[in-house]
Motif scaffolding. Sequence first.
Motif, PDB file in Angstrom:
ATOM      1  N   LYS A 127      32.034  55.417  50.179  1.00  0.00           N
ATOM      2  CA  LYS A 127      32.077  55.656  48.733  1.00  0.00           C
ATOM      3  C   LYS A 127      33.500  55.529  48.198  1.00  0.00           C
ATOM      4  N   LYS A 128      34.469  56.024  48.959  1.00  0.00           N
ATOM      5  CA  LYS A 128      35.862  55.941  48.530  1.00  0.00           C
ATOM      6  C   LYS A 128      36.313  54.485  48.455  1.00  0.00           C
ATOM      7  N   GLU A 129      35.935  53.704  49.445  1.00  0.00           N
ATOM      8  CA  GLU A 129      36.320  52.292  49.458  1.00  0.00           C
ATOM      9  C   GLU A 129      35.626  51.526  48.342  1.00  0.00           C
ATOM     10  N   ILE A 130      34.380  51.881  48.037  1.00  0.00           N
ATOM     11  CA  ILE A 130      33.647  51.232  46.950  1.00  0.00           C
ATOM     12  C   ILE A 130      34.340  51.493  45.615  1.00  0.00           C
ATOM     13  N   LEU A 131      34.829  52.717  45.410  1.00  0.00           N
ATOM     14  CA  LEU A 131      35.541  53.040  44.175  1.00  0.00           C
ATOM     15  C   LEU A 131      36.806  52.198  44.045  1.00  0.00           C
ATOM     16  N   LYS A 132      37.507  52.010  45.159  1.00  0.00           N
ATOM     17  CA  LYS A 132      38.721  51.181  45.136  1.00  0.00           C
ATOM     18  C   LYS A 132      38.385  49.719  44.857  1.00  0.00           C
ATOM     19  N   LEU A 133      37.300  49.229  45.457  1.00  0.00           N
ATOM     20  CA  LEU A 133      36.899  47.847  45.215  1.00  0.00           C
ATOM     21  C   LEU A 133      36.486  47.658  43.764  1.00  0.00           C
ATOM     22  N   GLU A 134      35.813  48.648  43.189  1.00  0.00           N
ATOM     23  CA  GLU A 134      35.431  48.583  41.770  1.00  0.00           C
ATOM     24  C   GLU A 134      36.666  48.557  40.877  1.00  0.00           C
ATOM     25  N   LEU A 135      37.696  49.310  41.273  1.00  0.00           N
ATOM     26  CA  LEU A 135      38.943  49.293  40.503  1.00  0.00           C
ATOM     27  C   LEU A 135      39.561  47.898  40.541  1.00  0.00           C
ATOM     28  N   TYR A 136      39.579  47.282  41.736  1.00  0.00           N
ATOM     29  CA  TYR A 136      40.076  45.910  41.854  1.00  0.00           C
ATOM     30  C   TYR A 136      39.273  44.967  40.967  1.00  0.00           C
ATOM     31  N   ARG A 137      37.954  45.128  40.977  1.00  0.00           N
ATOM     32  CA  ARG A 137      37.096  44.236  40.189  1.00  0.00           C
ATOM     33  C   ARG A 137      37.363  44.397  38.703  1.00  0.00           C
ATOM     34  N   MET A 138      37.560  45.646  38.246  1.00  0.00           N
ATOM     35  CA  MET A 138      37.822  45.877  36.827  1.00  0.00           C
ATOM     36  C   MET A 138      39.136  45.233  36.400  1.00  0.00           C
ATOM     37  N   VAL A 139      40.178  45.392  37.213  1.00  0.00           N
ATOM     38  CA  VAL A 139      41.462  44.749  36.900  1.00  0.00           C
ATOM     39  C   VAL A 139      41.298  43.235  36.894  1.00  0.00           C
ATOM     40  N   ASP A 140      40.542  42.730  37.864  1.00  0.00           N
ATOM     41  CA  ASP A 140      40.258  41.295  37.955  1.00  0.00           C
ATOM     42  C   ASP A 140      39.561  40.809  36.686  1.00  0.00           C
ATOM     43  N   MET A 141      38.533  41.525  36.283  1.00  0.00           N
ATOM     44  CA  MET A 141      37.742  41.117  35.121  1.00  0.00           C
ATOM     45  C   MET A 141      38.555  41.201  33.826  1.00  0.00           C
ATOM     46  N   LEU A 142      39.340  42.275  33.667  1.00  0.00           N
ATOM     47  CA  LEU A 142      40.087  42.483  32.426  1.00  0.00           C
ATOM     48  C   LEU A 142      41.208  41.464  32.238  1.00  0.00           C
ATOM     49  N   THR A 143      41.673  40.877  33.332  1.00  0.00           N
ATOM     50  CA  THR A 143      42.762  39.891  33.225  1.00  0.00           C
ATOM     51  C   THR A 143      42.277  38.452  33.411  1.00  0.00           C
ATOM     52  N   ALA A 144      41.020  38.278  33.799  1.00  0.00           N
ATOM     53  CA  ALA A 144      40.525  36.952  34.193  1.00  0.00           C
ATOM     54  C   ALA A 144      40.650  35.907  33.088  1.00  0.00           C
ATOM     55  N   LYS A 145      40.414  36.294  31.846  1.00  0.00           N
ATOM     56  CA  LYS A 145      40.427  35.324  30.747  1.00  0.00           C
ATOM     57  C   LYS A 145      41.832  34.838  30.406  1.00  0.00           C
ATOM     58  N   ARG A 146      42.844  35.444  31.001  1.00  0.00           N
ATOM     59  CA  ARG A 146      44.212  34.984  30.744  1.00  0.00           C
ATOM     60  C   ARG A 146      44.541  33.701  31.512  1.00  0.00           C
ATOM     61  N   ALA A 147      43.678  33.328  32.452  1.00  0.00           N
ATOM     62  CA  ALA A 147      43.847  32.049  33.157  1.00  0.00           C
ATOM     63  C   ALA A 147      43.083  30.962  32.415  1.00  0.00           C
ATOM     64  N   ASP A 148      43.621  29.755  32.420  1.00  0.00           N
ATOM     65  CA  ASP A 148      42.997  28.655  31.690  1.00  0.00           C
ATOM     66  C   ASP A 148      41.872  27.991  32.468  1.00  0.00           C
ATOM     67  N   LYS A 149      41.991  27.968  33.788  1.00  0.00           N
ATOM     68  CA  LYS A 149      41.004  27.277  34.616  1.00  0.00           C
ATOM     69  C   LYS A 149      40.951  27.921  35.987  1.00  0.00           C
ATOM     70  N   TYR A 150      39.792  27.794  36.640  1.00  0.00           N
ATOM     71  CA  TYR A 150      39.613  28.299  38.006  1.00  0.00           C
ATOM     72  C   TYR A 150      39.140  27.161  38.889  1.00  0.00           C
ATOM     73  N   ILE A 151      39.781  27.019  40.042  1.00  0.00           N
ATOM     74  CA  ILE A 151      39.339  26.049  41.030  1.00  0.00           C
ATOM     75  C   ILE A 151      38.565  26.800  42.103  1.00  0.00           C
ATOM     76  N   SER A 152      37.296  26.428  42.270  1.00  0.00           N
ATOM     77  CA  SER A 152      36.432  27.073  43.252  1.00  0.00           C
ATOM     78  C   SER A 152      36.311  26.203  44.497  1.00  0.00           C
ATOM     79  N   VAL A 153      36.257  26.854  45.666  1.00  0.00           N
ATOM     80  CA  VAL A 153      36.136  26.095  46.907  1.00  0.00           C
ATOM     81  C   VAL A 153      34.693  25.670  47.178  1.00  0.00           C
ATOM     82  N   ALA A 154      33.723  26.208  46.412  1.00  0.00           N
ATOM     83  CA  ALA A 154      32.318  25.862  46.657  1.00  0.00           C
ATOM     84  C   ALA A 154      31.478  26.118  45.410  1.00  0.00           C
ATOM     85  N   GLU A 155      30.432  25.326  45.264  1.00  0.00           N
ATOM     86  CA  GLU A 155      29.514  25.468  44.136  1.00  0.00           C
ATOM     87  C   GLU A 155      28.817  26.823  44.141  1.00  0.00           C
ATOM     88  N   CYS A 156      28.497  27.325  45.336  1.00  0.00           N
ATOM     89  CA  CYS A 156      27.647  28.520  45.451  1.00  0.00           C
ATOM     90  C   CYS A 156      28.312  29.797  44.955  1.00  0.00           C
TER      91      CYS A 156
END
Length: 218
Positions: A127-156
């Motif tokens: 549970k503690k690790e899940i909370l930390k991962l959720e924090l990472y995801r929130m920071v990721d999501m809140l800043t994601a739109k500041r990038a112009d483009k994303y290069i993905s290594v796979a379609e999936c």
Amino acid sequence: MKKKVLFVIDTISVGGAELSIYEVVKNLKHTDPIVCVLYKAANGLQKEFEKDLIPLVFFDIQKRFGIGEAIQKLNALIRKEKPHAVHATHYNTEIICRLAVPKFKIPLICSLLNDTYSKERYALFSKKEILKLELYRMVDMLTAKRADKYISVAECILEPNSRYLNLPVDRMVVVQNGRDMDFYHNAKPLDKKSIVPEYQEEDVFFGVQFPCGQEQGF
């Protein structure tokens, strides 16, 4: 006149993302690359970059995140080198670049390397690790739109990352990883007993590739 691209990455230790950056920059014909390495580490691929005369800049940040120091040094490097675009790889690097680069009004390209926030990954953690991962995801999501483009290594992994980060899929493009097979031609197989001393001839080995950066924060 060649375009100048600044590639920013956590380290150039031996790993999938690091090898991909190496393969990309050494094969660029119409672009002048500069590779900026944020964190002090073994940097096992440094000799390969230097052999191919790829310009390297080391920030040698020793703090776990060092966001303030990294932004300050990145700002100075961008002002000095005046790149036409910035390409960021790895979680820490992407967050730092999303905070620093947009004010320079140059394109910022980030990387999608795996299905980082899958339910299967959450199932592995406490549970503690899940909370930390959720924090990472929130920071990721809140800043994601500041990038112009994303290069993905796979379609999936386009749809999952679009959902996790609340990003439109049309902001993503798939460029699959490539490898120079000559790099592996002289590879020598390891004695299985050196990996698992209890190995018996009838035993079967399975290889598991964990997502890049899975160890973040844990």
